[in-house]
Write an enzyme that holds these catalytic residues in place. Structure first.
Site, PDB file in Angstrom:
ATOM      1  N   ARG A 122       0.852  -1.282  -0.171  1.00  0.00           N
ATOM      2  CA  ARG A 122       0.151   0.140  -0.025  1.00  0.00           C
ATOM      3  C   ARG A 122       1.121   1.184  -0.302  1.00  0.00           C
ATOM      4  NH1 ARG A 122      -2.598   1.601  -3.318  1.00  0.00           N
ATOM      5  NH2 ARG A 122      -3.864  -0.543  -2.315  1.00  0.00           N
ATOM      6  N   LYS A 157       1.954  24.836  -5.068  1.00  0.00           N
ATOM      7  CA  LYS A 157       0.960  23.672  -4.230  1.00  0.00           C
ATOM      8  C   LYS A 157       0.823  22.758  -3.689  1.00  0.00           C
ATOM      9  CE  LYS A 157      -1.790  28.242  -5.165  1.00  0.00           C
ATOM     10  NZ  LYS A 157      -2.971  29.169  -5.531  1.00  0.00           N
ATOM     11  N   LYS A 189       5.647  39.563  -4.563  1.00  0.00           N
ATOM     12  CA  LYS A 189       3.596  39.045  -5.598  1.00  0.00           C
ATOM     13  C   LYS A 189       3.056  40.446  -4.832  1.00  0.00           C
ATOM     14  CE  LYS A 189       2.646  34.688  -5.150  1.00  0.00           C
ATOM     15  NZ  LYS A 189       1.827  33.284  -4.549  1.00  0.00           N
ATOM     16  N   GLU A 219       6.062  39.541  -9.732  1.00  0.00           N
ATOM     17  CA  GLU A 219       3.863  39.645  -9.746  1.00  0.00           C
ATOM     18  C   GLU A 219       3.402  40.699 -10.168  1.00  0.00           C
ATOM     19  OE1 GLU A 219       1.635  36.918  -7.345  1.00  0.00           O
ATOM     20  OE2 GLU A 219       0.282  38.819  -7.679  1.00  0.00           O
ATOM     21  N   ASP A 240       0.196  38.412 -13.318  1.00  0.00           N
ATOM     22  CA  ASP A 240      -1.281  36.879 -12.660  1.00  0.00           C
ATOM     23  C   ASP A 240      -1.948  37.895 -13.136  1.00  0.00           C
ATOM     24  OD1 ASP A 240      -1.853  35.116 -10.827  1.00  0.00           O
ATOM     25  OD2 ASP A 240      -2.147  36.797  -9.497  1.00  0.00           O
TER      26      ASP A 240
END
Lengths: 300, 300, 300, 300, 300, 300
Positions: A122, A157, A189, A219, A240
């Site tokens: 597994r 992510k 960002k 960004e 973006d």
């Protein structure tokens, strides 16, 4: 910098030759993950069922095969998982990471003590299934944008604890990698820009601080911000949430001086349109955060 | 790219303002080191002497001060070491990392349970002394080459387990950082070139593989290799073991297209001559592998 | 107890025979350090350069050699580092720890997968260089005081995480070890004495507490304190910051009843004068906190 | 050295004053044990019963009390266990380690979130029960030999992972500690002697190697071996498996020059006879390897 | 449900055949314990005595034998301990876990580097002795109640860090295991019932929460509570502190609908009387919390 | 056992009251995961961008909100992630785990040092997104089969290292949990049956071995196997890859004597048909192995 002029554009991994097969990260990179995974599955008492039912000297031979069409990644990782649990298990890879598979395609052959094969199954398959799912999803987008010259990249992510392996799976699917973490490149960002007050000030602060082997990306979400950025000492721009037309205009304004990367809501059906804007890279979080595992099974 | 034209040259950290004081890495980055260091010093039974001699309710106040002239680094790290051992100890920094110190300069004030102060002392001071030694050595070279526009950088020749902190100490001394490890930038060295067969082939292989946020540097040790490198898609060149004259010629040939970095045998007495060649960076292993600790002590 | 009468004085390690070669600590003692060191250098993605440039099946053979004169320590540790990263690497030690080396002296032979050799190189050499630097520094002082009968010992001013190995390197250089940590012997220092109120009270408290297999040493910095100490049940006295004349007087007063140890500012140029005072041991922090690494390199 | 002459004999801890209450090892010494113990008990899903039955905002107050007569040890350790699980639990010690308890004696008061109190209970009590059992067993032997001047010491026959705490429990019971491990003192045993060939050769080898802060003890099992040992530079002798008469003769021959320690089959009914031989120490493995836990319970 | 009707009653392990020898838990389950145990014993410097006295190339052969009558458990664990320290040590088990031993019975043969054998000895024997002690104590009770059909089970009153191994030792002694931790079954105890207000409410809350593969047991200490429990969806009842007569009545009322388990003060002399009440299980904490180690030794 | 008769059927968690809000596992259960996740993201140098751009004393306030419709799980886990990185960050949950969310629904409020908020953001959101994705997927199936009485359960096909949290997310979505690992229940699968030779023999072996608090489930894939199973002492049957008609027949034959669980290819469009067969449980691997993350973001 047009698509046709980009033979050395980073990351695509297209011309990798037989001499450089895809090799999973060195096991020291993910050994803790195997230890954690087995500890989690074995618990305090180990595999109650197998130890009750399977004689200690029984041997087993079998194959791990795909149940579905897809792309495989993690064959070496799965092999190491079996052998981490018991070095007496022998595992022979039968498919190369990055290759397409059909229902029934054999991925690995496994032989050894039956108890070990059944108990480790597994953990090995969970890893193999997840990495293959990421590779297949990546491959689908890469194929979708083939011919545009755009490279498909993943983000941060990723699943906690699996970043190195998930980034590898993206490469196995034909994609490339964005930052591995917060410390191997700078990405300024929107929240950073808001605190700094302006693009120029943010870049100035970054340049005061970071070393010469660290790339810097910023960004922007408007063409005005882009104009402010051009001329500043950065390496790449993250565009973006701009639509295809604005992206094309942005690419035109950049004029090859920076690596251009589109991000934000790049769903599969929009990928091709965005890639045709001429951007160098498509940054897509769901390659890792929304992949679904490939169904793989062990047949003795 | 002349020295006077390099306002945004990476890494020097010269214009850091009061709003951006030097801040040591987040404790999560070095917490394991503190745990290891205390485990190593406490052993199985803890501080036999202090527990035998010092009453459990005794309090102590004192200062950590320098015994020698130097540059301090690691004040926050030492403060955290005391408090890692016992959160009831209060520590007040009295000197900023990067500042010069004289014999008697107070670096921290410490107050709390006497047992905790005495037991944690050595671990805190070992870290503070070592980081300060690196900062001072760096500062000396940085001052030596002041005015040349060259940045002083360290290497991966750091103490196992202390890399993040030692890199920080170099920054505290006015230097900048080269790679933090094998995975945050590419550095193609002589052994790699020998295996690849040529500079061009090595760069081609790298470009096939690495992402757009990874910088690439190549080491050359002749002008012929440098000529082969120019025009290839790399970010920096490491000029290894060339003398000042050859370095100057190399800088001329590069003409600002790449970051230029000198390495190899850059001893303190040679640093200025090498920096005057016009290279952007001096890469110096002994900033970390051969620093000697600042003598710091705790006075109750 | 004169120098000529001390055949069994502890720690000098002078008559070690071929049957008892210097053996580094068992790997279980420093395995965590190797794990940490490789994790730190490999990061999340491993050796980008080597994996891009070096074919997976390339083999490499080479030697680790010294670039400078010195004394070597850590040959077994470096060998284990290579093999920890990849058990398929074979390493053959070519120099004994503690032996003198010249530029070009081969320390180890290494052979195996080229990727593994290149990736593990820096971690192995960082350890080897640092330990050898300590051994050389120790050897220099040991040679300086040869004939006086004094033993050179190190302190707890070691690099966090490396204590066992650094203590070993001191032994490889001909020195001996003081305490390994806070729990394997008692050392009553000035701050302890201040809290206890007197030497006698401090010793009384210690004797109330510690077991029969724990040695007790007390630091004094005046002859008056020494007189107070004589007659109390302790094993050794640390004579701190006394000059050669006072040390000679202290040794005379002790009259062989305690092990005598000098400490505090014993720089290389003062070591011989201090040793001639007749003390049994010179305690020198800079053996470990201020050693500079031996320059060692890998030649394929 | 007769019993009446041994005011400073190590380890007995009899005159410890109120200013020096028995303090358990610093939590950094046993924090890993708490982490392991809770991980083991909580497993993957935590306390199924409590989370199902007890409302998240329920509070509980209660006392941990003894169910049997005995001696308590580990009150601070148990307190820390509750608070390690949940810092919102408050714990007030009500009994001093080393004190005698009767059925019903309150050891700690506990108050806080009911879930946390119930879930942490077993881990805290398992530690408290085991340490108290060791303290009681030690106290019984210490009382048995009271007046003989002999000190009762434990061995390395401790439970893996609990050595520091079990050694502490012996001290709480009025005993003292032998070595904490293989590296804080030398104990030459029969197998070592057999390999060395003679007592003198073994001691010579030891003296060649170990530092001045390491005590050396040698095990002998005949008076002939003892005679061979006398005059050699060692600190203590372990007299193994000698009866009271031979022990008395051994003590006479040693004449106070070494610490004398009896070991081997010292059962409770034989302890007094052996102690009366005049040996300094009785070394008793079953203080730790055969203690039975004190029955302690939590009453809400 | 009478004793004669319970062929499939869980846990007794009576008919285990040769094909299913008792196998200790997989080493991944207790590897951390070995690492901890050796770290604890080796400390920072390793085995001072052995490294000083035993030549590095000396070989040793020997046997681990019992010094007392008893039951052995942990032969495989001890074998792994030796080999964890040094894979060059070969260990041959000579006794099966669960078998009775007499003074002199050989348990393992050990051969390999003499240093490794001597250094690993104590850790291996501490484990072997403790597990064997538990097995013997369990076996004694199991034999005492033979013929009654009752199974002897242990509790969570185990040594922190050793739960898996101690539970195994109970099985080796012929007993069975209760819960391994708080998360593998529900046990509603008196404190839970007090908070819930009634048995019915507690069971309702549990049923709302736990999955279908989790068994539920409820502790009652009166027949009234038992009556309240009957008819509720639980699997087992823990009858706490009821005497033989009340237990017999409880068993009668249960009428085979639940597994019945007696607990509370089941001392050896009371075990048979309690077992004759017809309960399915005797739950006995002192199998683990009050076992005394078997005396085992290494003879070279 | 018909659906209408199953008030106490385990696991559905339908009647959980306000007094028993869904509570994530205790942080000790997943603390290692947080440590791993932050180590992975921070790397050796921490958040380069934030430390360069954001002043050390800047404060930030913001909300974590959903960008899409869904079901939330992991609010407490995300809160703890922020505070694990920096205890000075305050986090206020604004949505209950298990509740439905719309685009813009606020899940948490966050306030504290701006650097900490920005650096911890990704790790917190990665966990929150993933757990919410699992909850939403589970909720969708649970709603789909509402009214049938069937419970939806997950499997061991979870992400390595996240099992406890992913199992929790399934509960937050209204589902229940199957085994947490190999040691908390027995599940005899096809490979086990093949080795045992028959269902009866497998069950016999299991009964010989496992304790009374371990449930036993057996997988069958034909009605013949089911018939063989009925009458054997097991708790549940896993009906693998049977269609709705065969399942209904199987449920009829079982007649309430065992818990019945359907597995194998239960896709969303087939779930209702399968549930209507009357089985107690639907076992669905893709609840965890193929969930896609909920898009959540931090707005300052």
């Amino acid at each position: 910098m047009s698509a046709s002029e980009r033979p050395e554009r980073p990351g695509a991994g297209k011309s990798v030759t037989a001499q450089f097969p895809l090799v999973a990260p060195h096991h020291l990179v993910y050994e803790d993950l195997l230890r954690t995974a087995f500890a989690e599955d074995l618990g305090r008492a180990g595999d109650l069922t197998t130890e009750a039912v399977v004689p200690v000297d029984a041997r087993a031979e079998g194959v791990v095969a795909s149940r579905r069409p897809g792309v495989v990644a993690g064959v070496q990782v799965a092999a190491r998982a079996f052998r981490f649990y018991d070095p007496e298990v022998t595992v022979t890879p039968r498919a190369a990471d990055g290759s397409r598979v059909e229902p029934g395609t054999v991925l690995l052959e496994v032989a050894g003590p039956a108890r070990s094969v059944l108990t480790a199954e597994r953990t090995a398959l969970n890893l193999l299934g997840r990495l293959s799912g990421i590779a297949a999803l990546t491959r689908a987008v890469v194929d979708e944008v083939a011919g545009t010259g755009a490279t498909v990249v993943c983000t941060r992510k990723t699943t906690p604890g699996l970043r190195a392996l998930e980034k590898y799976a993206v490469r196995a699917g034909g994609g490339a990698n964005h930052r591995f973490g917060l410390d191997d490149a700078v990405l300024v960002k929107d929240n950073h820009l808001a605190i700094a007050g302006s693009v120029a000030e943010a870049v100035r602060r970054v340049r005061d601080r970071v070393g010469h082997l660290v790339k810097v990306e910023v960004e922007v979400d408007t063409l005005e911000q882009l104009d402010e950025l051009l001329g500043l000492p950065v390496d790449a721009v993250l565009l973006d949430n701009l639509g295809p037309e604005l992206l094309a205009e942005a690419v035109r304004r950049v004029g090859g001086r920076l690596v251009t990367e589109a991000s934000g809501g790049i769903t599969p059906d929009r990928a091709l349109a965005i890639a045709r804007s001429g951007v160098d890279l498509l940054s897509i979080g769901w390659l890792t955060h929304s992949a679904t595992s490939l169904d793989v099974g062990l047949d003795l």
